[in-house]
Design an enzyme around this catalytic site. Structure first.
Site, PDB file in Angstrom:
ATOM      1  N   ASN A 266      -1.694   3.578  21.762  1.00  0.00           N
ATOM      2  CA  ASN A 266      -0.729   2.676  21.127  1.00  0.00           C
ATOM      3  C   ASN A 266       0.281   2.162  22.151  1.00  0.00           C
ATOM      4  OD1 ASN A 266       0.095   1.392  18.699  1.00  0.00           O
ATOM      5  ND2 ASN A 266       1.897   2.708  18.639  1.00  0.00           N
ATOM      6  N   ARG A 267       0.772   0.928  21.887  1.00  0.00           N
ATOM      7  CA  ARG A 267       1.795   0.324  22.748  1.00  0.00           C
ATOM      8  C   ARG A 267       2.995   1.262  22.850  1.00  0.00           C
ATOM      9  NH1 ARG A 267       3.890  -5.322  20.519  1.00  0.00           N
ATOM     10  NH2 ARG A 267       4.464  -3.960  18.803  1.00  0.00           N
TER      11      ARG A 267
ATOM     12  N   LYS B  72       0.812  -1.230   0.000  1.00  0.00           N
ATOM     13  CA  LYS B  72       0.000   0.000   0.000  1.00  0.00           C
ATOM     14  C   LYS B  72       0.844   1.279   0.000  1.00  0.00           C
ATOM     15  CE  LYS B  72      -4.081  -2.083   2.076  1.00  0.00           C
ATOM     16  NZ  LYS B  72      -5.159  -1.955   3.053  1.00  0.00           N
TER      17      LYS B  72
ATOM     18  N   GLY C  85      -0.306   2.361  13.517  1.00  0.00           N
ATOM     19  CA  GLY C  85       0.393   1.996  12.278  1.00  0.00           C
ATOM     20  C   GLY C  85      -0.423   2.410  11.060  1.00  0.00           C
TER      21      GLY C  85
ATOM     22  N   ASN D 171      -5.034   1.841  -1.621  1.00  0.00           N
ATOM     23  CA  ASN D 171      -5.522   0.468  -1.790  1.00  0.00           C
ATOM     24  C   ASN D 171      -6.268   0.293  -3.110  1.00  0.00           C
ATOM     25  OD1 ASN D 171      -8.027   1.635  -1.359  1.00  0.00           O
ATOM     26  ND2 ASN D 171      -8.773  -0.053  -0.108  1.00  0.00           N
TER      27      ASN D 171
HETATM   28  P1  ATR Z   1       0.594  -1.499   9.772  1.00  0.00           P
HETATM   29  O1  ATR Z   1       1.251  -0.344   9.143  1.00  0.00           O
HETATM   30  O2  ATR Z   1       0.333  -2.643   8.851  1.00  0.00           O
HETATM   31  O3  ATR Z   1      -0.618  -1.131  10.599  1.00  0.00           O
HETATM   32  P2  ATR Z   1       2.620  -1.425  11.772  1.00  0.00           P
HETATM   33  O4  ATR Z   1       3.086  -0.102  11.325  1.00  0.00           O
HETATM   34  O5  ATR Z   1       3.627  -2.469  12.103  1.00  0.00           O
HETATM   35  O6  ATR Z   1       1.676  -2.128  10.747  1.00  0.00           O
HETATM   36  O7  ATR Z   1       1.663  -1.155  13.003  1.00  0.00           O
HETATM   37  C1  ATR Z   1       1.109  -2.182  13.672  1.00  0.00           C
HETATM   38  C2  ATR Z   1       0.342  -1.620  14.871  1.00  0.00           C
HETATM   39  O8  ATR Z   1      -0.033  -2.709  15.704  1.00  0.00           O
HETATM   40  C3  ATR Z   1       1.164  -0.691  15.735  1.00  0.00           C
HETATM   41  O9  ATR Z   1       0.297   0.229  16.338  1.00  0.00           O
HETATM   42  C4  ATR Z   1       1.753  -1.652  16.751  1.00  0.00           C
HETATM   43  O10 ATR Z   1       2.131  -1.052  17.961  1.00  0.00           O
HETATM   44  P3  ATR Z   1       3.596  -0.406  18.101  1.00  0.00           P
HETATM   45  O11 ATR Z   1       3.562   0.881  17.333  1.00  0.00           O
HETATM   46  O12 ATR Z   1       3.793  -0.205  19.553  1.00  0.00           O
HETATM   47  O13 ATR Z   1       4.548  -1.411  17.496  1.00  0.00           O
HETATM   48  C5  ATR Z   1       0.553  -2.546  16.979  1.00  0.00           C
HETATM   49  N1  ATR Z   1       0.881  -3.867  17.502  1.00  0.00           N
HETATM   50  C6  ATR Z   1       1.401  -4.916  16.831  1.00  0.00           C
HETATM   51  N2  ATR Z   1       1.526  -5.987  17.633  1.00  0.00           N
HETATM   52  C7  ATR Z   1       1.066  -5.615  18.845  1.00  0.00           C
HETATM   53  C8  ATR Z   1       0.931  -6.266  20.101  1.00  0.00           C
HETATM   54  N3  ATR Z   1       1.288  -7.542  20.251  1.00  0.00           N
HETATM   55  N4  ATR Z   1       0.416  -5.553  21.117  1.00  0.00           N
HETATM   56  C9  ATR Z   1       0.066  -4.265  20.962  1.00  0.00           C
HETATM   57  N5  ATR Z   1       0.163  -3.599  19.808  1.00  0.00           N
HETATM   58  C10 ATR Z   1       0.653  -4.252  18.763  1.00  0.00           C
END
Ligand code: ATR
Length: 275
Positions: free
Chosen positions: A151-152, A66, A129, A87
């Site tokens: 967010n985490r 994307k 993300g 998309n």
């Molecule tokens: P995408 O762009 O496809 O959404 P990404 O940029 O890797 O993928 O983002 C994934 C999201 O899921 C992020 O908000 C990530 O949190 P972090 O920014 O702290 O990494 C969140 N995420 C992924 N796995 C997670 C988990 N096990 N617990 C909490 N948040 C998670």
């Protein structure tokens, strides 16, 4: 001549888009063919160009392309520009129009299919993300009473808060920063469900009549939806409806006709129940 469309991704073999678009085409009597095309890492642009040169009229773009699609488009809709992700391509002569129908699909599923207004509601978006970024503008346009992003990694939520400040007010932080708040709609846009995981949420995050919405879908309820059910949330939904609605938005962009999404949605839900 039959117009050609495709979804491009990696992996793509299990994509439901060919089935969805074939159903839309039959229903609206549109003469088109829609296929799934696998692109190898590093091969996205060549694959798109080959399809375009063969007369392809448009494409859907799925994981992991994307962002590349956003960079490759030579014209962007506002919602794609703000999402920084594309998309949907629509090809017209030399024009490669990049659009993003994900957010519109989410809003339509929540408001029209689930009959849940977003306007004046307190909404929590989990994750910061690409999936989150794509839905922030459409959510703000519904004028919720409050939009919060947790967010985490809190800094990423704060960055989004700042980047979207011109479009509306957002509260941002880590999950525990929202302890004591109650949300009418909680949307999981994290990738956690993919690994059957769930970020730790404060108790009482859900308001009494809340909707818990997971943008992911699978054949069984995601961890997030299981958690919500255990906490008494009465309305639960996964991302199947969003998938069908974003497809309908793309179909509308290409063909100027809006398909009825109910039949294909029922079909997908039925086939899942039979698994
Ligand atoms: P995408 O762009 O496809 O959404 P990404 O940029 O890797 O993928 O983002 C994934 C999201 O899921 C992020 O908000 C990530 O949190 P972090 O920014 O702290 O990494 C969140 N995420 C992924 N796995 C997670 C988990 N096990 N617990 C909490 N948040 C998670």
């Amino acid at each position: 001549m039959t117009d050609r469309y495709a979804v491009i991704g990696n992996p793509v073999a299990h994509s439901k888009s060919p089935l969805i678009h074939a159903t839309f085409a039959r229903q609206t009597h549109q003469d088109l063919r829609y296929e799934a095309i696998l692109a190898l890492p590093g091969g996205f642009i060549t694959t798109v160009e080959t399809f375009r040169q063969q007369g392809g009229k448009g494409m859907n773009i799925t994981v992991p392309f994307k962002l590349e699609a956003y960079q490759f488009a030579n014209e962007l809709t506002e919602r794609a520009r703000v999402a920084r992700a594309v998309n949907t391509f629509k090809f017209e002569n030399d024009k490669i129009l990049g659009d993003n129908t994900d957010g519109a699909g989410l809003i339509r599923d929540i408001t029209a299919n689930l009959n849940f207004p977003v306007t004046n509601k307190c909404v929590l978006l989990m994750g910061a993300g690409g999936a989150s970024r794509g839905v922030i503008l459409p959510l703000l346009q519904q004028q919720p009473a409050m939009l919060a992003i947790a967010n985490r990694t809190p800094q990423k939520a704060l960055d989004l808060q700042q980047q979207f400040a011109v479009y509306g007010q957002i509260n941002a932080g880590g999950y525990m920063d929202f302890a004591g708040e109650h949300f009418d709609i909680v949307i999981n846009a994290t990738a956690a469900s993919l690994s059957d995981d769930l970020p730790e949420l404060p108790d009482s995050i859900f308001a009494a009549e809340a909707l818990a919405y997971d943008m992911m879908y699978s054949n069984k309820p995601t961890r997030f939806l299981q958690y919500a059910a255990q906490h008494g949330v009465p309305h639960l939904a996964d991302g199947i409806g969003m998938l069908v609605e974003q497809a309908a938005e793309s179909f509308y962009l290409w063909r100027g006709v809006r398909p009825d999404t109910r039949a294909v949605m029922a079909q997908l839900k039925n086939s899942r129940n039979r698994l």
